[in-house]
Design a protein around this motif. Structure first.
Motif, PDB file in Angstrom:
ATOM      1  N   LEU A 529       0.827  -1.208   0.000  1.00 23.94           N
ATOM      2  CA  LEU A 529       0.000   0.000   0.000  1.00 23.94           C
ATOM      3  C   LEU A 529       0.864   1.262   0.000  1.00 23.94           C
ATOM      4  O   LEU A 529       0.483   2.275  -0.591  1.00 23.94           O
ATOM      5  CB  LEU A 529      -0.920  -0.004   1.221  1.00 23.94           C
ATOM      6  CG  LEU A 529      -2.030  -1.068   1.227  1.00 23.94           C
ATOM      7  CD1 LEU A 529      -2.791  -1.015   2.545  1.00 23.94           C
ATOM      8  CD2 LEU A 529      -2.974  -0.863   0.052  1.00 23.94           C
ATOM      9  N   PHE A 530       2.022   1.201   0.675  1.00 25.75           N
ATOM     10  CA  PHE A 530       2.885   2.374   0.783  1.00 25.75           C
ATOM     11  C   PHE A 530       3.278   2.897  -0.589  1.00 25.75           C
ATOM     12  O   PHE A 530       3.197   4.106  -0.860  1.00 25.75           O
ATOM     13  CB  PHE A 530       4.133   2.017   1.595  1.00 25.75           C
ATOM     14  CG  PHE A 530       5.170   3.106   1.632  1.00 25.75           C
ATOM     15  CD1 PHE A 530       4.997   4.220   2.439  1.00 25.75           C
ATOM     16  CD2 PHE A 530       6.317   3.023   0.863  1.00 25.75           C
ATOM     17  CE1 PHE A 530       5.950   5.229   2.483  1.00 25.75           C
ATOM     18  CE2 PHE A 530       7.273   4.022   0.886  1.00 25.75           C
ATOM     19  CZ  PHE A 530       7.094   5.129   1.701  1.00 25.75           C
ATOM     20  N   GLU A 531       3.694   1.997  -1.469  1.00 21.97           N
ATOM     21  CA  GLU A 531       4.121   2.431  -2.796  1.00 21.97           C
ATOM     22  C   GLU A 531       2.958   3.041  -3.580  1.00 21.97           C
ATOM     23  O   GLU A 531       3.124   4.035  -4.296  1.00 21.97           O
ATOM     24  CB  GLU A 531       4.711   1.249  -3.570  1.00 21.97           C
ATOM     25  CG  GLU A 531       5.226   1.645  -4.949  1.00 21.97           C
ATOM     26  CD  GLU A 531       5.790   0.467  -5.716  1.00 21.97           C
ATOM     27  OE1 GLU A 531       6.379   0.700  -6.782  1.00 21.97           O
ATOM     28  OE2 GLU A 531       5.627  -0.682  -5.253  1.00 21.97           O
ATOM     29  N   HIS A 532       1.772   2.469  -3.430  1.00 25.80           N
ATOM     30  CA  HIS A 532       0.622   2.953  -4.210  1.00 25.80           C
ATOM     31  C   HIS A 532       0.054   4.256  -3.647  1.00 25.80           C
ATOM     32  O   HIS A 532      -0.585   5.019  -4.382  1.00 25.80           O
ATOM     33  CB  HIS A 532      -0.472   1.887  -4.243  1.00 25.80           C
ATOM     34  CG  HIS A 532      -0.101   0.686  -5.063  1.00 25.80           C
ATOM     35  ND1 HIS A 532       0.028   0.721  -6.432  1.00 25.80           N
ATOM     36  CD2 HIS A 532       0.190  -0.596  -4.689  1.00 25.80           C
ATOM     37  CE1 HIS A 532       0.376  -0.471  -6.885  1.00 25.80           C
ATOM     38  NE2 HIS A 532       0.478  -1.293  -5.846  1.00 25.80           N
ATOM     39  N   MET A 533       0.276   4.515  -2.366  1.00 24.98           N
ATOM     40  CA  MET A 533      -0.283   5.713  -1.741  1.00 24.98           C
ATOM     41  C   MET A 533       0.573   6.941  -1.959  1.00 24.98           C
ATOM     42  O   MET A 533       0.113   8.063  -1.749  1.00 24.98           O
ATOM     43  CB  MET A 533      -0.462   5.460  -0.229  1.00 24.98           C
ATOM     44  CG  MET A 533      -1.558   4.450   0.093  1.00 24.98           C
ATOM     45  SD  MET A 533      -1.620   4.036   1.860  1.00 24.98           S
ATOM     46  CE  MET A 533      -1.994   5.645   2.569  1.00 24.98           C
ATOM     47  N   VAL A 534       1.821   6.747  -2.362  1.00 25.40           N
ATOM     48  CA  VAL A 534       2.715   7.903  -2.553  1.00 25.40           C
ATOM     49  C   VAL A 534       2.295   8.672  -3.799  1.00 25.40           C
ATOM     50  O   VAL A 534       2.090   8.076  -4.861  1.00 25.40           O
ATOM     51  CB  VAL A 534       4.171   7.426  -2.696  1.00 25.40           C
ATOM     52  CG1 VAL A 534       5.061   8.593  -3.116  1.00 25.40           C
ATOM     53  CG2 VAL A 534       4.656   6.839  -1.381  1.00 25.40           C
TER      54      VAL A 534
END
Length: 534
Positions: A529-534
Motif C-alpha cells: 500500500l505504501f508504494e501505491h499511496m505515494v
C-alpha cells in the motif's frame, strides 16, 4: 565540514556515560558466571533492547542507507523474515539452551554429537564473529576519520579501547545496560536524521517521493523469480529466513544474554521484542537511504557508507553531526561489547576450560575470560583495517561473507534436532561437503548470496545423514538431545511442559509467538500500500 563545540560535547557526554555505567556495573561482577551471563535478575525488556542494539550496529546505520541508495527499498526484503525467525528460534533453540543451564550454546553440540562437533561449531562462530566485528570496527572508524581526519588504523584502535574498557569491567551486565542506553541514542539519532532529510529537501517532499516512485525505488516487494537477484521477496522470506535463524538461534553472541534471563518466558519475550521491532527499525534505515538518493539526485559516492555522514555535515543543523557520531558510536559499541564478551566466553568455556585447565576455580576463569576479552579485541584490529579495501555497502559485504558459513550452522543444528541416525563422523563429512558446494556456487555460478544458506544447509544435511548411515549404520534410539528425544524425556520424567504461560519443551510453539505471523502479513500489505499511496 566542521565539528563544532556542540558536536564534541554530545559525543564526549555519550562516551563518559558509557564508561561510568560500565564502572558502576563492573563493581557488581564477582564470578565468571556473572561476567558471562549477568545477574539473573535483568528484566526481559532490557535483554530485548540489548538483542536489538547488538544486531543493529553501525553496519545498519551506515550500510543500510548505502544499500538502499543503490537498490532502493527492495533491499528491505532481506529483513522481512524476522517474525518467522523468532517463532522458530523461541520454539526450538532457546528451550534447549536455557533449560540446560549452559554458558556456551555450543556445549549442545558436544552433548548431541561429541566434542569435535562442539569445537568445530565454536570455531566457526569465532571466525565469523571476528570478521563481522572487524567490519563493525571499520564502519565506525569511517565516522571518526570523516569527523577528525585521523587515519583508519588509529580510529580502529581508539574505538576498540573505548568498547573494551567497560566490557572488561562489567561483562554481560555492562553489555546489556550500556546497550539499553546506546539503543536510545541510536534510534533517536536515526529519527533526527530522517526529520532533517525531510526538512532539507531541495524540492517539496511530495515531488521527491513521486520521482522516487517513478524510478521504482519505493518498491519493497520484488516478485521476480530470479535466483541471481539478491533482493527478491523469495530470497527474503526463504533463503534469508534460514540465514537469520542461524544468526539468532545458533549464534553465541545473540543467545548468550538470554541465558541469564529470570525465566524461559523472559528469555522468549526478549526475542519476541526483536520480532516486532525489526521491521520498523530496518524500514527507517532503508528509507533514510532512499530519501538520501532523492536529496542527492542519485549522484555516485566513492565511499557509499559515508552518504549519511556527508548529509549531516552539509545540512547545517546545529549538533546534527555530533548526534550522528554518537548514534554510530552507540550502534558500534553495543555490538563490539557483545562480540568481545561472547567470543571470550566461547574461547574459555569451549577451549581453555575444556582442554587446558579443567580444575581452575571461579576466580581463575573470571580472570581468564577478561584476558580473552582483551585478546580478541587486539586480534580483530587487523581485519578491521583490511576492510578499508572493500567497496560498496559494508552491510551487504558482511552479509555475503556470513552467508558462506551459515549453511554449516543450519545443517549441524537441523540434524541435531531432527535426525535419529546422524553421527558425529557423518556430520563432519557433511560440513566439509557443504563448504565445498557453497564455494563452487559462489565462484562458478550467478546465484545470489541470500540462497547460500539454503544450499549449504541442504548439502550439509543430505551428505551428513547419508555419510552417517554409511559409516555408522542405523541408530537404535533417538538422542536425548534431539527434539523427539527431549519430548520423550519430558514424558518419561514427568517434567512440567509450561513455566507460567510459556512452553519449556523444545519443539512446542508458544501461542503468544504466533501473533507474529499476523504481524508479518500486515507488514507485507503495508509495504504494498505504501508504494501505491505515494
Amino acid at each position: 565540514m566542521k565539528f563544532e563545540a556542540l558536536d564534541w560535547a554530545i559525543v564526549i557526554a555519550f562516551l563518559i556515560g558509557n564508561l561510568v555505567l560500565g564502572y558502576i556495573l563492573g563493581r557488581k561482577v564477582t564470578t565468571a558466571k556473572e561476567f558471562n551471563l549477568g545477574s539473573g535478575n535483568t528484566p526481559w525488556w532490557a535483554i530485548g533492547l540489548s538483542v536489538i542494539a547488538t544486531y543493529i550496529s553501525a553496519l545498519s546505520f551506515l550500510g543500510a542507507p548505502a544499500w538502499a541508495y543503490k537498490d532502493g527499498l527492495a533491499a528491505l526484503a532481506i529483513h522481512l523474515n524476522y517474525p518467522i525467525v523468532i517463532i522458530l528460534v523461541t520454539g526450538f533453540f532457546l528451550p534447549f539452551f536455557y533449560m540446560s543451564g549452559v554458558a556456551s550454546i555450543y556445549e549442545y553440540q558436544e552433548r548431541r554429537f561429541g566434542q569435535l562437533s562442539r569445537a568445530v561449531m565454536s570455531s566457526i562462530f569465532l571466525v565469523t564473529q571476528g570478521l563481522s566485528t572487524a567490519a563493525i570496527l571499520f564502519a565506525t572508524a569511517l565516522v571518526l576519520k570523516f569527523i577528525t581526519g585521523i587515519s583508519i588504523p588509529a580510529a580502529v584502535v581508539i574505538i576498540t579501547i573505548m568498547a573494551l574498557i567497560y566490557t572488561t569491567m562489567g561483562g554481560m551486565l555492562a553489555v546489556i545496560w550500556t546497550d539499553v542506553f546506546q539503543a536510545v541514542v541510536l534510534f533517536g539519532g536515526a529519527i533526527i536524521i530522517l526529520i532533517a532529510l525531510f526538512v532539507s529537501m531541495p524540492t517539496p517532499v511530495g515531488e521527491v517521493l513521486a520521482h522516487l516512485k517513478q524510478l521504482g525505488r519505493l518498491s519493497a516487494i520484488d516478485t521476480t523469480p530470479d535466483p541471481t537477484v539478491a533482493t527478491t521477496i523469495y530470497s527474503g522470506l526463504l533463503g534469508m529466513t534460514l540465514f537469520h535463524i542461524t544468526v539468532y538461534g545458533a549464534n553465541q553472541m545473540m543467545v548468550q544474554r538470554t541465558l541469564g534471563a529470570k525465566s524461559i518466558g523472559d528469555a522468549k519475550k526478549s526475542y519476541l521484542l526483536m520480532g516486532y521491532a525489526a521491521f520498523p527499525i530496518y524500514f527507517l534505515f532503508f528509507f533514510i537511504g532512499v530519501l538520501a538518493y532523492g536529496y542527492y539526485d542519485g549522484k555516485p559516492f566513492d565511499q557509499p557508507n559515508q552518504i549519511i555522514l556527508q548529509f549531516a555535515a552539509e545540512s547545517g543543523v546545529p549538533g546534527l553531526l555530533g548526534i550522528l557520531a554518537a548514534a554510530v558510536l552507540a550502534a558500534s559499541m553495543s555490538t563490539l561489547s557483545s562480540a568481545f564478551n561472547s567470543m571470550a566466553t566461547a574461547s574459555v568455556v569451549d577451549f581453555y576450560q575444556r582442554y587446558f585447565k579443567k580444575d581452575g576455580d571461579d576466580a581463575h576463569y573470571l580472570r581468564a575470560t577478561r584476558y580473552a576479552t582483551v585478546l580478541w579485541a587486539v586480534i580483530i584490529i587487523g581485519p578491521a583495517i583490511l576492510y578499508a579495501q572493500s567497496s560498496g555497502s559494508i552491510l551487504e559485504v558482511l552479509s555475503k561473507i556470513g552467508s558462506y558459513f551459515v549453511g554449516a550452522k543450519l545443517g549441524m543444528y537441523g540434524l541435531g534436532f531432527f535426525s535419529k541416525h546422524t553421527t558425529e563422523r557423518g556430520l563432519m563429512v557433511g560440513v566439509v561437503a557443504g563448504f565445498a558446494i557453497i564455494s563452487f556456487v559462489a565462484t562458478q555460478t550467478e546465484i545470489a548470496w541470500p540462497w547460500f544458506c539454503l544450499i549449504g544447509g541442504t548439502a550439509t544435511i543430505v551428505v551428513g545423514w547419508t555419510a552417517s548411515r554409511l559409516l555408522d549404520g542405523k541408530q537404535a534410539e533417538w538422542s536425548p538431545f534431539s527434539v523427539p528425544g527431549q519430548q520423550a524425556r519430558f514424558a518419561r520424567e514427568g517434567r512440567p511442559l509450561k513455566d507460567g504461560n510459556w512452553n519449556t519443551m523444545p519443539g512446542a510453539i508458544d501461542r503468544q509467538s504466533l501473533w507474529l505471523l499476523a504481524y508479518l502479513a500486515a507488514t507485507l500489505v503495508g509495504l504494498a500500500l505504501f508504494e501505491h499511496m505515494v
